[in-house]
Every structure is written in structure tokens, then in C-alpha cells.
Design a protein around this motif. Structure first.
Motif, PDB file in Angstrom:
ATOM      1  N   LEU A  48       0.823  -1.209   0.000  1.00  0.00           N
ATOM      2  CA  LEU A  48       0.000   0.000   0.000  1.00  0.00           C
ATOM      3  C   LEU A  48       0.856   1.258   0.000  1.00  0.00           C
ATOM      4  N   GLY A  49       1.971   1.207   0.730  1.00  0.00           N
ATOM      5  CA  GLY A  49       2.873   2.336   0.738  1.00  0.00           C
ATOM      6  C   GLY A  49       2.401   3.477   1.619  1.00  0.00           C
ATOM      7  N   TRP A  91      -8.405  -4.550  12.549  1.00  0.00           N
ATOM      8  CA  TRP A  91      -9.627  -4.001  11.954  1.00  0.00           C
ATOM      9  C   TRP A  91      -9.573  -4.184  10.437  1.00  0.00           C
ATOM     10  N   GLN A  92      -8.378  -3.932   9.872  1.00  0.00           N
ATOM     11  CA  GLN A  92      -8.230  -4.036   8.423  1.00  0.00           C
ATOM     12  C   GLN A  92      -8.485  -5.459   7.945  1.00  0.00           C
ATOM     13  N   VAL A  93      -7.949  -6.450   8.670  1.00  0.00           N
ATOM     14  CA  VAL A  93      -8.171  -7.845   8.296  1.00  0.00           C
ATOM     15  C   VAL A  93      -9.673  -8.152   8.288  1.00  0.00           C
ATOM     16  N   ALA A  94     -10.378  -7.706   9.331  1.00  0.00           N
ATOM     17  CA  ALA A  94     -11.814  -7.985   9.432  1.00  0.00           C
ATOM     18  C   ALA A  94     -12.591  -7.285   8.320  1.00  0.00           C
ATOM     19  N   ILE A  95     -12.228  -6.052   8.000  1.00  0.00           N
ATOM     20  CA  ILE A  95     -12.919  -5.326   6.925  1.00  0.00           C
ATOM     21  C   ILE A  95     -12.704  -6.029   5.590  1.00  0.00           C
ATOM     22  N   GLN A  96     -11.465  -6.440   5.301  1.00  0.00           N
ATOM     23  CA  GLN A  96     -11.197  -7.135   4.042  1.00  0.00           C
ATOM     24  C   GLN A  96     -11.949  -8.459   3.973  1.00  0.00           C
ATOM     25  N   ARG A 156       0.663 -10.005   5.447  1.00  0.00           N
ATOM     26  CA  ARG A 156      -0.282  -9.172   4.719  1.00  0.00           C
ATOM     27  C   ARG A 156      -1.695  -9.432   5.245  1.00  0.00           C
ATOM     28  N   PRO A 157      -2.530  -8.388   5.427  1.00  0.00           N
ATOM     29  CA  PRO A 157      -3.847  -8.589   6.032  1.00  0.00           C
ATOM     30  C   PRO A 157      -4.728  -9.581   5.285  1.00  0.00           C
ATOM     31  N   GLY A 158      -4.626  -9.620   3.974  1.00  0.00           N
ATOM     32  CA  GLY A 158      -5.416 -10.595   3.217  1.00  0.00           C
ATOM     33  C   GLY A 158      -5.012 -12.027   3.517  1.00  0.00           C
ATOM     34  N   ASP A 159      -3.727 -12.240   3.809  1.00  0.00           N
ATOM     35  CA  ASP A 159      -3.275 -13.581   4.175  1.00  0.00           C
ATOM     36  C   ASP A 159      -3.849 -13.986   5.529  1.00  0.00           C
ATOM     37  N   GLU A 177      -7.524  -4.357   0.058  1.00  0.00           N
ATOM     38  CA  GLU A 177      -6.476  -3.818   0.922  1.00  0.00           C
ATOM     39  C   GLU A 177      -6.542  -2.296   1.020  1.00  0.00           C
ATOM     40  N   ALA A 178      -6.521  -1.644  -0.136  1.00  0.00           N
ATOM     41  CA  ALA A 178      -6.470  -0.185  -0.144  1.00  0.00           C
ATOM     42  C   ALA A 178      -7.736   0.418   0.463  1.00  0.00           C
ATOM     43  N   MET A 179      -8.887  -0.151   0.137  1.00  0.00           N
ATOM     44  CA  MET A 179     -10.140   0.376   0.695  1.00  0.00           C
ATOM     45  C   MET A 179     -10.164   0.233   2.208  1.00  0.00           C
TER      46      MET A 179
END
Length: 335
Positions: A48-49, A91-96, A156-159, A177-179
Motif C-alpha cells: 500500500l505504501g 480491523w483491516q483484516v476484518a474489513i477485508q 499481509r492482512p489478506g493472508d 487492501e487499499a479500501m
């Protein structure tokens, strides 16, 4: 062998001295950003950077398309995450996961007996249908399962979403990821949602303190065997991209797993201008990043460290800028 070991030790010493002198102001700024990330218990998600440039901003458009119901689920995920004192990465993992499984809606239908935000199955021990359809129950249970995943903070959160969901399509969680990063920044009021600090637009930063840590890790693995598809949760053996992933993970920067995705996990610069810690890539067609098949870490003075191929242990070797298949761009991870 003794000469090679001495050379490796000398490289580590040189890079440590250079990066610790404060001669590069950006390294100081990066150190402060890393401290801020650690305070949030977060790592830099290099794919994401920085939050102010590049793909980190591309999630805003997807987030703007969410309905009130979907944003309400996001707010509930973030609220429960805060109540459980979990870092923004959780939070990001759960949102994805929720966006992938249900579009962030508490569905009363799904594949076989799957239900709810995360398409949990009563038959697989996730709870009763009534429980799973309760968003508060579902989110809390998701976080419980997530925190039971080894190394979930270091990948990585998606993993991590895949580790909880066990989908037949593991790569699909990365799409959001970005969203998700945008939402934890916007809804969750997190100033640095990707953990990579602030970007500098089109200007490429100087090598960071993280590069020095990554170099030390990579050099410390010299002599260990090559294994294609090596696991990333131990240091018994490596393939090319797992060595880079673990080296930068030791410095708080999360890279994607495979070399062609690592090419998109940082700032590009001409390969002839590469500096210590930058990643170099080889491709069947050097003009087409989709054909990348190898990655190594530049050490400076036309030397690289790499896990090259079966039968060849992790080693340091010279590199030439006119090598066959060398991609003309290098990558500085996480910036």
C-alpha cells in the motif's frame, strides 16, 4: 570461506555505521515513523505504501461506493476492535474479510449453510444461526479466531483473512487492501493506516533505517539452503522472495509473498541508481513485470545477497547492470 564471512561482517558493520550516523535525514524521519507504527502495534504494509501517495489513496473510490449499512458494519468492526484493544491491522483484516465474504452485510444466506458478515457456518462450529447473524457476535468471534493465528501481525492482512476464513480462493482478500486502509484511517481516525508514514510525492526518499535492518537479516542467513516455496515462519531455508519478505519483516515492513508482487511494493528507481537495501528483479521479459521470476537485495558496490536456486545456498555475489533478464527498475520497499 573465512574471507567471505569477514566480507559479510564488514558489510554489516559498514551499513550499520552509515545508517546510524544521521547523515541521511530521511532515515531519521523513517525511524520516527517506525516508532509511531510500533506504538500502534502495526507494521508498514509495503504493497500500500505511504498514506499520501500511490496506491494508498486508491481505496477512497471504493469506500465512497459503500452504502450506509456497509459503513455501519465498518464502524462496528472498528468500535469492537478498539474495545478489544486490538491494533488497526486487526480491523483491516476484518474489513477485508467481511467485504470479500458478504460485501460487509449480515446476510441470512450463503454457500451451503454460510451466514452473516463473514459467512460463518453453523455446521463448522461457528455458532448457531441466530448468533452468527448477530453482527456483534460475529465480529467478536472473528477477532478471537484472528488473534489465534500465529504471526497474524507479521503478514499481509489478506493472508490473515484467509487463515481465518480458509477460502478456496485465498488471493481474493487482497483486492480490498487499499479500501480497508482508507476506512481505518477515515472512520477509525488513524493518521497512518498503512504504517508506512507520509509519502513524498514523486521524490524518492533516501535509504531508510529499515534497509539496514533488512540487510543485516539477509546477510545472517548466508549458507542456508534454497527451497522453492519455503515457509515464511521459520529460517531453516529460503526461496528468493521469502528471504526478502523475512528480511524486511524483521524491519517492520510487510512485503507480498512472491517476487512479481514485491515489485509493486515500493518506489521505483533506475536500477543503476540502486542503493543498499533496494530490491533488484529478474524477468523473462525485463520490460514486462508480469514475467518477473527472481528478486535479490542490493548491498552496494555491485554486490547482492540472494536465495538463487535449488542446490545453491543463500549467498553474496557480484551483479552487473547489463545482466540478462535484469529489470531496469529497482524497488525501495515501503516508500
Amino acid at each position: 570461506m573465512k574471507v567471505a564471512l569477514a566480507f559479510g561482517a564488514l558489510l554489516v558493520a559498514i551499513f550499520t555505521v552509515v545508517l546510524s550516523t544521521g547523515a541521511i535525514n530521511t532515515a531519521v524521519d523513517s525511524g520516527r515513523q517506525a516508532e509511531a507504527a510500533r506504538a500502534l502495534n502495526a507494521s508498514c504494509i509495503a504493497s500500500l505504501g505511504p498514506v499520501s501517495s500511490g496506491p494508498a489513496g486508491s481505496g477512497a473510490l471504493d469506500a465512497a461506493r459503500l452504502s450506509g449499512e456497509q459503513r455501519g458494519i465498518v464502524a462496528l468492526i472498528i468500535s469492537i476492535g478498539k474495545q478489544r484493544q486490538l491494533p488497526p491491522l486487526a480491523w483491516q483484516v476484518a474489513i477485508q474479510a467481511g467485504m470479500t465474504e458478504s460485501g460487509l452485510r449480515s446476510l441470512n444466506y450463503g454457500d451451503r449453510d454460510s451466514l452473516g458478515i463473514f459467512q460463518m457456518r453453523p455446521s463448522m462450529g461457528w455458532g448457531t444461526p441466530a448468533q452468527i447473524l448477530d453482527p456483534v457476535y460475529a465480529i467478536n468471534l472473528f477477532f478471537e479466531r484472528l488473534t489465534g493465528v500465529p504471526n497474524w501481525k507479521e503478514q499481509r492482512p489478506g493472508d490473515s483473512a484467509q487463515d481465518v476464513e480458509r477460502s478456496a480462493f485465498p488471493d481474493r482478500y487482497h483486492r480490498w487492501e487499499a479500501m480497508a486502509a482508507h476506512l481505518i484511517g477515515n472512520v477509525g481516525a488513524v493518521q497512518d493506516p498503512t504504517g508506512c508514514g507520509q509519502g513524498v510525492g514523486l521524490l524518492l526518499p533516501a535509504p531508510t533505517a529499515a534497509a539496514g535492518s533488512a540487510i543485516q537479516f539477509a546477510l545472517s542467513q548466508k549458507g542456508k539452503p534454497y527451497l522453492w516455496g519455503a515457509a515464511t515462519n521459520h529460517q531453516d531455508n529460503f526461496d528468493c522472495s521469502s528471504l526478502m519478505l523475512q528480511a524486511y519483516r524483521s524491519a517492520g515492513i510487510i512485503l507480498p509473498r512472491v517476487s512479481r508482487d514485491q515489485f509493486r511494493a515500493g518506489a521505483l528507481l533506475p536500477v543503476t541508481q540502486a542503493q543498499p537495501g533496494d530490491l533488484l528483479f529478474w524477468a523473462y521479459d525485463p520490460s514486462n513485470p508480469a514475467t518477473i521470476h527472481h528478486v535479490a537485495m542490493y548491498l552496494g558496490d555491485l554486490q547482492i545477497v540472494e536465495a538463487q536456486q535449488t542446490g545453491v545456498p543463500v549467498h553474496v555475489r557480484p551483479v552487473r547492470w547489463n545482466e540478462p533478464e535484469l529489470v531496469p527498475q529497482a524497488v525501495r520497499p515501503g516508500v
